[in-house]
Design a protein around this motif. Structure first.
Motif, PDB file in Angstrom:
ATOM      1  N   ILE A 129      12.473  39.873  -0.694  1.00  0.00           N
ATOM      2  CA  ILE A 129      12.850  38.952  -1.774  1.00  0.00           C
ATOM      3  C   ILE A 129      14.004  38.072  -1.330  1.00  0.00           C
ATOM      4  N   LEU A 130      15.019  38.658  -0.702  1.00  0.00           N
ATOM      5  CA  LEU A 130      16.158  37.864  -0.238  1.00  0.00           C
ATOM      6  C   LEU A 130      15.706  36.801   0.764  1.00  0.00           C
ATOM      7  N   LYS A 131      14.793  37.157   1.631  1.00  0.00           N
ATOM      8  CA  LYS A 131      14.275  36.185   2.600  1.00  0.00           C
ATOM      9  C   LYS A 131      13.520  35.064   1.880  1.00  0.00           C
ATOM     10  N   LEU A 132      12.666  35.436   0.935  1.00  0.00           N
ATOM     11  CA  LEU A 132      11.878  34.459   0.190  1.00  0.00           C
ATOM     12  C   LEU A 132      12.772  33.512  -0.615  1.00  0.00           C
ATOM     13  N   GLN A 133      13.811  34.041  -1.212  1.00  0.00           N
ATOM     14  CA  GLN A 133      14.672  33.270  -2.103  1.00  0.00           C
ATOM     15  C   GLN A 133      15.839  32.586  -1.382  1.00  0.00           C
ATOM     16  N   ASN A 134      15.890  32.658  -0.067  1.00  0.00           N
ATOM     17  CA  ASN A 134      17.035  32.153   0.675  1.00  0.00           C
ATOM     18  C   ASN A 134      17.397  30.707   0.322  1.00  0.00           C
ATOM     19  N   ASP A 135      16.417  29.818   0.283  1.00  0.00           N
ATOM     20  CA  ASP A 135      16.713  28.417  -0.026  1.00  0.00           C
ATOM     21  C   ASP A 135      17.328  28.266  -1.411  1.00  0.00           C
ATOM     22  N   LEU A 136      16.878  29.079  -2.351  1.00  0.00           N
ATOM     23  CA  LEU A 136      17.437  29.037  -3.702  1.00  0.00           C
ATOM     24  C   LEU A 136      18.879  29.547  -3.715  1.00  0.00           C
ATOM     25  N   PHE A 137      19.169  30.587  -2.931  1.00  0.00           N
ATOM     26  CA  PHE A 137      20.547  31.086  -2.835  1.00  0.00           C
ATOM     27  C   PHE A 137      21.468  30.017  -2.246  1.00  0.00           C
ATOM     28  N   ILE A 138      21.002  29.338  -1.210  1.00  0.00           N
ATOM     29  CA  ILE A 138      21.798  28.285  -0.578  1.00  0.00           C
ATOM     30  C   ILE A 138      22.067  27.161  -1.577  1.00  0.00           C
ATOM     31  N   ALA A 139      21.029  26.717  -2.273  1.00  0.00           N
ATOM     32  CA  ALA A 139      21.186  25.645  -3.259  1.00  0.00           C
ATOM     33  C   ALA A 139      22.123  26.075  -4.392  1.00  0.00           C
ATOM     34  N   SER A 140      22.009  27.313  -4.829  1.00  0.00           N
ATOM     35  CA  SER A 140      22.859  27.808  -5.919  1.00  0.00           C
ATOM     36  C   SER A 140      24.318  27.895  -5.507  1.00  0.00           C
TER      37      SER A 140
END
Length: 129
Positions: free
Chosen positions: A37-48
């Motif tokens: 999940i962390l790998k999949l959501q990485n771009d969202l974490f960066i944007a957030s």
């Protein structure tokens, strides 16, 4: 609900890390659920986090490396609103069974989750300059 769970598992992909019969429940959950999940959501974490820096008017670029790392720590550990948003990004991709496992041991899993997120953000610190 099975359709959603099947879709979620296909979307996330394979287990990251090893899981054996001697692995603890938390270690298995980390490698089978959290890491993908962390790998999949990485771009969202960066944007957030980029949005967090702007919204809170943090002059990130002028800070020393130590100070930048501290900003990441504080955002994830002490800013409850930001932390809860990050947890939501992760928990929202749990299957029904994973959520049941999570709810039985949420405190320890939350600690692992946030620790892994902090390390992920820190390892990509150059993206925030």
């Amino acid at each position: 609900m099975q359709t959603r769970d099947t879709f979620i598992l296909q979307l996330r992909g394979e287990t990251i890390g090893s899981v054996s019969s001697t692995s603890s429940m938390e270690e298995s959950f980390q490698n089978e659920t959290l890491r993908p999940i962390l790998k999949l959501q990485n771009d969202l974490f960066i944007a957030s986090f980029t949005s967090y820096i702007k919204r809170n008017k943090v002059d990130f670029q002028s800070k020393t490396l130590e100070a930048k790392l501290l900003v990441i720590d504080n955002a994830v550990q002490k800013d409850i609103k930001f932390s809860n948003t990050m947890k939501g990004f992760i928990i929202g991709l749990f299957t029904s069974n994973e959520y049941l496992k999570y709810s039985e041991n949420s405190s320890n899993i939350n600690k692992r989750m946030m620790s892994m997120l902090i390390e992920r953000l820190k390892s990509q610190i150059q993206l925030f300059d």
